[in-house]
Write a protein that holds these residues in place. Structure first.
Motif, PDB file in Angstrom:
ATOM      1  N   LEU A 139       5.718  40.962   2.380  1.00 51.24           N
ATOM      2  CA  LEU A 139       5.178  40.144   1.343  1.00 51.24           C
ATOM      3  C   LEU A 139       3.943  39.142   2.053  1.00 51.24           C
ATOM      4  N   THR A 140       3.869  39.196   3.000  1.00 51.25           N
ATOM      5  CA  THR A 140       2.683  38.350   3.827  1.00 51.25           C
ATOM      6  C   THR A 140       1.455  39.448   3.647  1.00 51.25           C
ATOM      7  N   GLU A 141       1.726  40.684   3.175  1.00 46.67           N
ATOM      8  CA  GLU A 141       0.463  41.501   2.878  1.00 46.67           C
ATOM      9  C   GLU A 141       0.251  41.736   1.683  1.00 46.67           C
ATOM     10  N   SER A 142       0.809  41.199   0.999  1.00 44.53           N
ATOM     11  CA  SER A 142       0.800  41.465  -0.448  1.00 44.53           C
ATOM     12  C   SER A 142      -0.678  41.134  -1.137  1.00 44.53           C
ATOM     13  N   GLY A 143      -1.199  41.665  -2.131  1.00 45.98           N
ATOM     14  CA  GLY A 143      -2.515  41.393  -2.629  1.00 45.98           C
ATOM     15  C   GLY A 143      -2.632  40.281  -3.629  1.00 45.98           C
ATOM     16  N   ASP A 144      -1.319  39.670  -3.650  1.00 44.57           N
ATOM     17  CA  ASP A 144      -1.235  38.170  -4.569  1.00 44.57           C
ATOM     18  C   ASP A 144      -1.576  37.053  -3.437  1.00 44.57           C
ATOM     19  N   VAL A 145      -2.250  36.447  -3.441  1.00 46.14           N
ATOM     20  CA  VAL A 145      -2.415  35.201  -2.666  1.00 46.14           C
ATOM     21  C   VAL A 145      -1.155  34.244  -2.396  1.00 46.14           C
ATOM     22  N   TRP A 146      -0.598  33.834  -3.732  1.00 45.73           N
ATOM     23  CA  TRP A 146       0.549  33.310  -3.790  1.00 45.73           C
ATOM     24  C   TRP A 146       1.669  33.614  -3.010  1.00 45.73           C
ATOM     25  N   GLU A 147       1.966  35.178  -3.216  1.00 48.15           N
ATOM     26  CA  GLU A 147       3.136  35.652  -2.781  1.00 48.15           C
ATOM     27  C   GLU A 147       2.823  35.791  -1.177  1.00 48.15           C
ATOM     28  N   ARG A 148       1.586  36.104  -0.685  1.00 52.45           N
ATOM     29  CA  ARG A 148       1.419  35.887   0.939  1.00 52.45           C
ATOM     30  C   ARG A 148       1.645  34.711   1.458  1.00 52.45           C
ATOM     31  N   THR A 149       0.998  33.737   0.665  1.00 56.82           N
ATOM     32  CA  THR A 149       1.496  32.310   1.229  1.00 56.82           C
ATOM     33  C   THR A 149       2.940  31.804   1.318  1.00 56.82           C
ATOM     34  N   SER A 150       3.802  32.320   0.191  1.00 57.66           N
ATOM     35  CA  SER A 150       5.193  31.894   0.138  1.00 57.66           C
ATOM     36  C   SER A 150       5.916  32.742   1.249  1.00 57.66           C
ATOM     37  N   GLY A 151       5.301  33.976   1.591  1.00 50.73           N
ATOM     38  CA  GLY A 151       6.078  34.775   2.495  1.00 50.73           C
ATOM     39  C   GLY A 151       5.764  34.605   3.866  1.00 50.73           C
ATOM     40  N   ALA A 152       4.705  34.016   4.081  1.00 46.91           N
ATOM     41  CA  ALA A 152       4.260  33.233   5.382  1.00 46.91           C
ATOM     42  C   ALA A 152       5.142  32.110   5.618  1.00 46.91           C
ATOM     43  N   CYS A 153       5.216  31.140   4.812  1.00 50.19           N
ATOM     44  CA  CYS A 153       6.089  29.896   4.845  1.00 50.19           C
ATOM     45  C   CYS A 153       7.309  30.370   5.078  1.00 50.19           C
ATOM     46  N   ALA A 154       8.069  31.348   4.579  1.00 55.57           N
ATOM     47  CA  ALA A 154       9.260  31.783   4.835  1.00 55.57           C
ATOM     48  C   ALA A 154       9.619  32.305   6.080  1.00 55.57           C
ATOM     49  N   VAL A 155       8.507  33.285   6.356  1.00 58.37           N
ATOM     50  CA  VAL A 155       8.838  33.830   7.778  1.00 58.37           C
ATOM     51  C   VAL A 155       8.727  32.694   9.009  1.00 58.37           C
ATOM     52  N   TRP A 156       7.983  31.679   8.996  1.00 55.88           N
ATOM     53  CA  TRP A 156       7.949  30.498   9.711  1.00 55.88           C
ATOM     54  C   TRP A 156       9.386  29.828   9.831  1.00 55.88           C
ATOM     55  N   ARG A 157       9.900  29.661   8.464  1.00 53.17           N
ATOM     56  CA  ARG A 157      11.241  28.839   8.234  1.00 53.17           C
ATOM     57  C   ARG A 157      12.015  29.684   9.108  1.00 53.17           C
ATOM     58  N   VAL A 158      12.217  30.896   9.026  1.00 55.77           N
ATOM     59  CA  VAL A 158      13.358  31.969   9.231  1.00 55.77           C
ATOM     60  C   VAL A 158      13.099  31.959  10.948  1.00 55.77           C
ATOM     61  N   THR A 159      11.942  32.240  11.310  1.00 58.30           N
ATOM     62  CA  THR A 159      11.555  32.754  12.847  1.00 58.30           C
ATOM     63  C   THR A 159      11.065  31.377  13.634  1.00 58.30           C
ATOM     64  N   GLY A 160      10.425  30.552  13.095  1.00 58.89           N
ATOM     65  CA  GLY A 160       9.886  29.636  13.968  1.00 58.89           C
ATOM     66  C   GLY A 160       8.799  30.135  15.026  1.00 58.89           C
ATOM     67  N   GLU A 161       8.267  31.353  14.336  1.00 61.68           N
ATOM     68  CA  GLU A 161       7.084  31.763  15.097  1.00 61.68           C
ATOM     69  C   GLU A 161       5.887  31.602  14.301  1.00 61.68           C
ATOM     70  N   ALA A 162       4.932  30.925  15.051  1.00 65.15           N
ATOM     71  CA  ALA A 162       3.826  30.680  14.308  1.00 65.15           C
ATOM     72  C   ALA A 162       2.622  31.679  14.366  1.00 65.15           C
ATOM     73  N   GLY A 163       2.532  32.393  15.366  1.00 64.44           N
ATOM     74  CA  GLY A 163       1.494  33.508  15.503  1.00 64.44           C
ATOM     75  C   GLY A 163       1.264  34.311  14.573  1.00 64.44           C
ATOM     76  N   PRO A 164       2.280  34.718  13.582  1.00 63.68           N
ATOM     77  CA  PRO A 164       2.144  35.762  12.627  1.00 63.68           C
ATOM     78  C   PRO A 164       1.807  35.037  11.382  1.00 63.68           C
ATOM     79  N   VAL A 165       1.853  33.772  11.293  1.00 57.76           N
ATOM     80  CA  VAL A 165       2.108  33.467   9.949  1.00 57.76           C
ATOM     81  C   VAL A 165       0.459  32.661   9.672  1.00 57.76           C
ATOM     82  N   LEU A 166       0.085  31.950  10.944  1.00 60.19           N
ATOM     83  CA  LEU A 166      -1.405  31.345  10.717  1.00 60.19           C
ATOM     84  C   LEU A 166      -2.534  31.941  10.402  1.00 60.19           C
ATOM     85  N   PRO A 167      -2.795  33.122  10.722  1.00 61.99           N
ATOM     86  CA  PRO A 167      -3.854  33.942  10.114  1.00 61.99           C
ATOM     87  C   PRO A 167      -3.681  34.066   8.598  1.00 61.99           C
ATOM     88  N   VAL A 168      -2.462  34.347   8.189  1.00 61.40           N
ATOM     89  CA  VAL A 168      -2.180  34.405   6.844  1.00 61.40           C
ATOM     90  C   VAL A 168      -2.562  33.087   5.920  1.00 61.40           C
TER      91      VAL A 168
END
Length: 682
Positions: free
Chosen positions: A581-610
């Protein structure tokens, strides 16, 4: 003037309302001896032939007849027709003279969507000598409409400048002189390389003209095209000129016109009491742009004027400043609050209207708002010719400001059979102060019929309020609504989702059975998110959310990602879908996907570029991103430059040309608070 009009095949042409066969009647109506008919015809031209600035084949066919009409001095209200021609030719959106070749260039553009607009501009330019013949017309309304037409369409800049300057010497009408000054400013902006003569004239007018309105007009034009020529004491000078102008007797700006029900007639009646003053100060405010301190000082001067029309103009101008720029507005807001204790209805209504959209920024005016609500009980509710009543603007503004003095008044309204239905949407802005309203809100929700056409309209605002209050005592009322309503009503998303969100906010075990029943319906994602809040049942919730996340093209994927983020590490099985989802063409889907990845993993590296990409792509995502960065604490440090840049930006993040939303100020202030919190907690 209408020679050949019946030979035109109007029936083969179109306008916004379909066939253009009614256009000859509209054109003849513009020349009618009846003022009502002229106004209705002009309204029809704007409503169909030139609808919202569009140009049709029928619009192009009208141009020669419109020019023939304005050349006839025995026709009344030609000033409005001149303005119509300016708009058809491109008005403020047009290119400067000489930029569009009326010959081959327009032919080569005939296959494009812009061809009709280019052809319209070329046609108006081809007749522009007619405008030159109107500079001494007996009708001052015509003379007032001519300067922008000359500047934009007569492709002889030196001649146009001479005409403007000569007419300024001889023109007897004060309003026309102001239009000529505006024409000089427009000429200077369109011809910057040769503008020295026009700027010299504006500078002289701004410092030495006898008429204070003329000086204000010149200063406003200089601010827009040559700010370096403005006097150092611009603001006190402008306020002094405003005061001097207010002491000068003035004629009404425009004839009031007939009392038709047309849009043009309504706009005339709803316009500012002092249209000339409004235009003068609006020009100056607009030209000052981001010079916010000067604009605030100018507003304060306007708002303390002894003339109520000046104060009313200031109130309306403040709205644009508040919506677009960030600053400390306590002083002007308090002065706007001071306008509420007046018998000038237009001024009082303007002040209330502006305060309504300020939310907590209206706090300095809360005292006068509370006094107005107490003194004028009739202002607490707005009644409409059709539809149910709504919350009155003074009370809404007081509620949105978070002032507890609104609570007893809202309680009184909730006990009335015809309580405003939108009241529930505003209660949330009161925060904990609204707690005493909970029993009344529950009682009204219990009274909502289960099988009525307006069940949804009545229930959703009440559910919204109870959700904000997290009133778990309302579980029985919500269960009744979700289980007792007929199948058709229970399938309405707005009603279902409002009820489900309420049960999730209450986090009461009694709501769990209802939520489980909804896990397979249209509201499954919302029900799963709420059930997690109530029971933390991963086995029941996770399959529902993963299935929605995997449904390509589903509008529920963003909500599913948000819900999965709330599960935290227990949503780990959904990580592959969230990362996709963080690679979606929809900016809102990418944003929600990145927020969720952080909250699940606690890993900042993959989500900050998004986050960084979404932040720049769509400013509306910034509130969501900033909230997640605040959760991340020190891990968000590589993205803190976004937050610092935002806090340093003087312009509101949702400010945009051509429109605004009623909650823009609220959302921008919330974003600023979140950015500060994220940086303070890092």
């Amino acid at each position: 003037m209408f020679t050949g009009i019946d030979e035109v095949d109007w029936a083969s042409m179109e306008h916004a309302c379909g066939s253009a066969e009614d256009v000859p009647a509209l054109l003849r109506g513009l020349a009618s001896a009846s003022a009502d008919e002229r106004e209705r015809a002009l309204d029809g031209m704007y409503g169909a032939v030139h609808h919202q600035g569009d140009v049709y084949d029928s619009t192009l066919a009208c141009i020669p007849f419109l020019f023939a009409l304005i050349a006839r001095k025995d026709v009344a209200d030609r000033g409005g027709v001149v303005e119509l021609l300016v708009s058809i030719g491109g008005g403020e959106d047009a290119e400067p003279p000489g930029s569009l070749d009326p010959g081959p260039a327009s032919d080569s553009a005939s296959g494009s969507a812009f061809a009709p607009y280019a052809q319209a501009r070329a046609a108006v330019r081809a007749h522009a000598d007619v405008f030159a013949g109107l500079v001494e017309d007996p009708d001052p309304e015509v003379r007032r409409a001519v300067p922008p037409a000359l500047v934009r369409f007569l492709d002889e800049p030196a001649r146009v400048l001479d005409v403007l300057c000569e007419r300024l010497e001889d023109e007897p009408d004060a309003a026309v002189r102001l239009a000529l000054v505006e024409g000089l400013g427009l000429w200077a902006r369109l011809h910057p390389d040769t503008a020295a003569g026009a700027l010299d004239r504006l500078s002289a007018l701004g410092t030495r003209a006898d008429d204070p309105a003329l000086r204000l007009a010149a200063l406003g034009q200089l601010a827009g095209c040559a700010p370096e020529r403005l006097p150092a004491d611009l603001v006190p000078m402008a306020i002094g000129l405003l005061r001097a102008r207010s002491r000068t007797p003035r004629q009404p700006d425009r004839p009031q016109g007939p009392g038709t029900g047309t849009l043009i007639g309504q706009l005339r009646r709803l316009g500012p009491a002092d249209e000339e003053g409004s235009q003068l100060l609006r020009t100056l405010h607009t030209a000052l742009g981001g010079r916010v301190a000067e604009r605030i000082a100018l507003l304060n001067g306007q708002l303390t004027s002894p003339d109520p029309a000046d104060r009313c103009n200031a109130v309306w101008m403040s709205a644009g400043l508040f919506r677009e720029w960030r600053a400390s507005y306590a002083e002007p807001v308090a002065l706007i609050g001071g306008q509420l204790d007046t018998d000038e209805e237009r001024l009082r209504d303007a002040a209330v209207c502006v305060l309504e959209d300020l939310f907590t920024l209206a706090v300095p005016a809360a005292g006068p708002l509370a006094a107005l609500v107490a003194a004028r009980p009739g202002s607490r509710v707005r009644h409409w010719e059709r539809g149910s009543p709504s919350l009155g603007r003074p009370l809404k503004a007081l509620t949105r400001a978070g002032d507890a003095r609104a609570v007893p008044v809202l309680a009184e309204l909730l006990e009335r059979p015809d309580a405003p239905r939108d009241l529930g949407y505003e209660v949330r802005h009161l925060g904990p102060a609204a707690a005493p309203l909970a029993p009344l809100l529950r009682a009204r929700l219990a009274d909502v019929p289960l099988a009525s056409d307006d069940t949804c309209d009545r229930a959703v605002p009440l559910l919204t309020a109870l959700t904000a209050l997290r009133d778990s005592a309302a579980v029985p009322e919500v269960r009744r609504l979700l289980r007792g309503a007929p199948e058709g009503l229970r399938r309405r998303p707005a009603l279902l989702e409002a009820g489900v969100r309420a049960l999730g906010a209450f986090a009461a075990a009694e709501g769990a059975p209802v939520l489980r029943d909804l896990l397979t319906g249209e509201c499954a994602v919302a029900a799963a998110a709420a059930l997690w809040s109530v029971e933390r049942d991963t086995e029941a919730v996770l399959p529902v959310l993963r299935a929605e996340l995997a449904a390509d093209g589903s509008p529920g994927r963003r909500a599913a990602a948000d819900a999965l983020g709330a599960l935290g590490p227990q949503a780990a099985p959904a990580l592959p879908g969230l990362r996709r989802l963080t690679e979606s063409g929809d900016v809102w889907e990418r944003t929600s996907g990145a927020c969720a990845v952080w909250r699940v993993t606690g890993e900042a590296g993959p989500v900050l570029p998004v986050f960084r990409t979404a932040w720049r792509e769509n400013a509306c995502t910034r509130g969501t991103i900033a909230a997640c960065l605040a959760e991340m604490g020190p891990s968000a440090a590589p993205a803190h430059d976004l937050l610092r840049t935002e806090l340093a930006n003087p312009r509101r993040h949702r400010a945009r040309a051509g429109g605004y939303g009623s909650h823009d100020v609220l959302e921008d202030e919330q974003l600023l608070r979140t950015c500060r919190t994220a940086l303070d907690d890092a």
